[in-house]
Design a protein around this motif. Structure first.
Motif, mmCIF file in Angstrom:
data_model
loop_
_atom_site.group_PDB
_atom_site.id
_atom_site.type_symbol
_atom_site.label_atom_id
_atom_site.label_comp_id
_atom_site.label_asym_id
_atom_site.label_seq_id
_atom_site.Cartn_x
_atom_site.Cartn_y
_atom_site.Cartn_z
ATOM 1 N N LEU A 1 89.604 32.608 65.926
ATOM 2 C CA LEU A 1 90.868 32.334 66.247
ATOM 3 C C LEU A 1 91.651 33.425 67.015
ATOM 4 C CD1 LEU A 1 92.223 30.497 63.037
ATOM 5 C CD2 LEU A 1 90.976 29.605 65.046
ATOM 6 N N SER A 2 92.503 33.007 68.006
ATOM 7 C CA SER A 2 93.260 34.198 68.666
ATOM 8 C C SER A 2 94.455 33.604 68.508
ATOM 9 C CB SER A 2 92.861 34.216 70.066
ATOM 10 O OG SER A 2 91.482 34.507 70.244
ATOM 11 N N CYS A 3 95.590 34.649 68.606
ATOM 12 C CA CYS A 3 96.920 34.453 68.576
ATOM 13 C C CYS A 3 97.555 35.413 69.599
ATOM 14 C CB CYS A 3 97.538 34.609 67.358
ATOM 15 S SG CYS A 3 99.348 34.789 67.165
ATOM 16 N N ALA A 4 98.159 35.035 70.482
ATOM 17 C CA ALA A 4 98.545 35.654 71.718
ATOM 18 C C ALA A 4 100.176 35.842 71.506
ATOM 19 C CB ALA A 4 98.455 35.112 73.199
ATOM 20 N N ALA A 5 100.887 37.021 71.619
ATOM 21 C CA ALA A 5 102.152 37.084 71.132
ATOM 22 C C ALA A 5 102.832 37.503 72.309
ATOM 23 C CB ALA A 5 102.316 38.107 69.992
ATOM 24 N N ALA A 38 103.616 43.894 61.850
ATOM 25 C CA ALA A 38 102.505 43.279 61.052
ATOM 26 C C ALA A 38 102.392 41.942 61.413
ATOM 27 C CB ALA A 38 102.633 43.505 59.571
ATOM 28 N N MET A 39 100.998 41.634 61.518
ATOM 29 C CA MET A 39 100.187 40.447 61.932
ATOM 30 C C MET A 39 99.632 39.690 60.736
ATOM 31 S SD MET A 39 101.846 39.836 64.913
ATOM 32 C CE MET A 39 100.710 38.443 65.261
ATOM 33 N N GLY A 40 99.880 38.204 60.706
ATOM 34 C CA GLY A 40 99.007 37.770 59.386
ATOM 35 C C GLY A 40 98.593 36.357 60.023
ATOM 36 N N TRP A 41 97.561 35.716 59.091
ATOM 37 C CA TRP A 41 96.943 34.393 59.082
ATOM 38 C C TRP A 41 97.073 33.650 57.923
ATOM 39 C CZ3 TRP A 41 95.658 32.306 63.756
ATOM 40 C CH2 TRP A 41 95.036 32.886 64.897
ATOM 41 N N CYS A 92 99.342 31.587 62.873
ATOM 42 C CA CYS A 92 99.689 33.121 63.134
ATOM 43 C C CYS A 92 101.002 33.251 62.645
ATOM 44 C CB CYS A 92 99.359 33.299 64.652
ATOM 45 S SG CYS A 92 99.471 34.909 65.109
ATOM 46 N N ALA A 93 101.234 34.483 62.096
ATOM 47 C CA ALA A 93 102.579 34.884 61.686
ATOM 48 C C ALA A 93 102.814 36.438 62.170
ATOM 49 C CB ALA A 93 102.707 34.671 60.296
ATOM 50 N N ALA A 94 103.987 36.771 62.398
ATOM 51 C CA ALA A 94 104.498 38.180 62.652
ATOM 52 C C ALA A 94 105.755 38.577 61.797
ATOM 53 C CB ALA A 94 104.913 38.174 64.027
#
Length: 123
Positions: free
Chosen positions: A20-24, A33-36, A96-98
């Protein structure tokens, strides 16, 4: 504001892999910080993995430890979740979360969320 867009979900057989990818976009990515997290039908959203802002600290849920790897590329404003040895119980919508806070949970104030991507693991 931080905008997050996930991609890479799909249908895979048990034992297979997905990334999985998450573009911010928006605020400075490397301040967060980033999380799934994931949510299966009829269940609460649960924590999967988190990585700190510069990528040198990670933390995983026991259920995915040793199978999933979270990583980030601050030059590309992207966070990844490599998922190996997938099981049917990994089936869920992955979010995805920030957050400015590390680590963080689904109830931490000020968390930004993506729209989610479906992962389905067939037996």
């Amino acid at each position: 504001q931080v905008q997050l867009v996930e991609s890479g979900g799909g249908l895979v057989q048990a034992g297979g892999s997905l990334r999985l990818s998450c573009a911010a976009s928006g605020r400075t990515f490397n301040n967060y910080a980033m999380g799934w997290f994931r949510q299966a039908p009829g269940k609460e959203r649960e924590f999967v993995a988190v990585i700190n802002s510069n990528g040198d600290r990670t933390y995983y849920a026991d259920s995915v430890k040793g199978r999933f790897t979270i990583s980030r590329d601050n030059a590309k404003n992207t966070v990844y979740l490599q998922m190996n040895s997938l099981k049917p119980e990994d089936t869920a919508v992955y979010y995805c979360a920030a957050s400015r806070q590390y680590p963080f949970t689904r109830t931490t104030l000020g968390v930004y969320w993506g729209q989610g991507t479906q992962v389905t693991v067939s037996s």
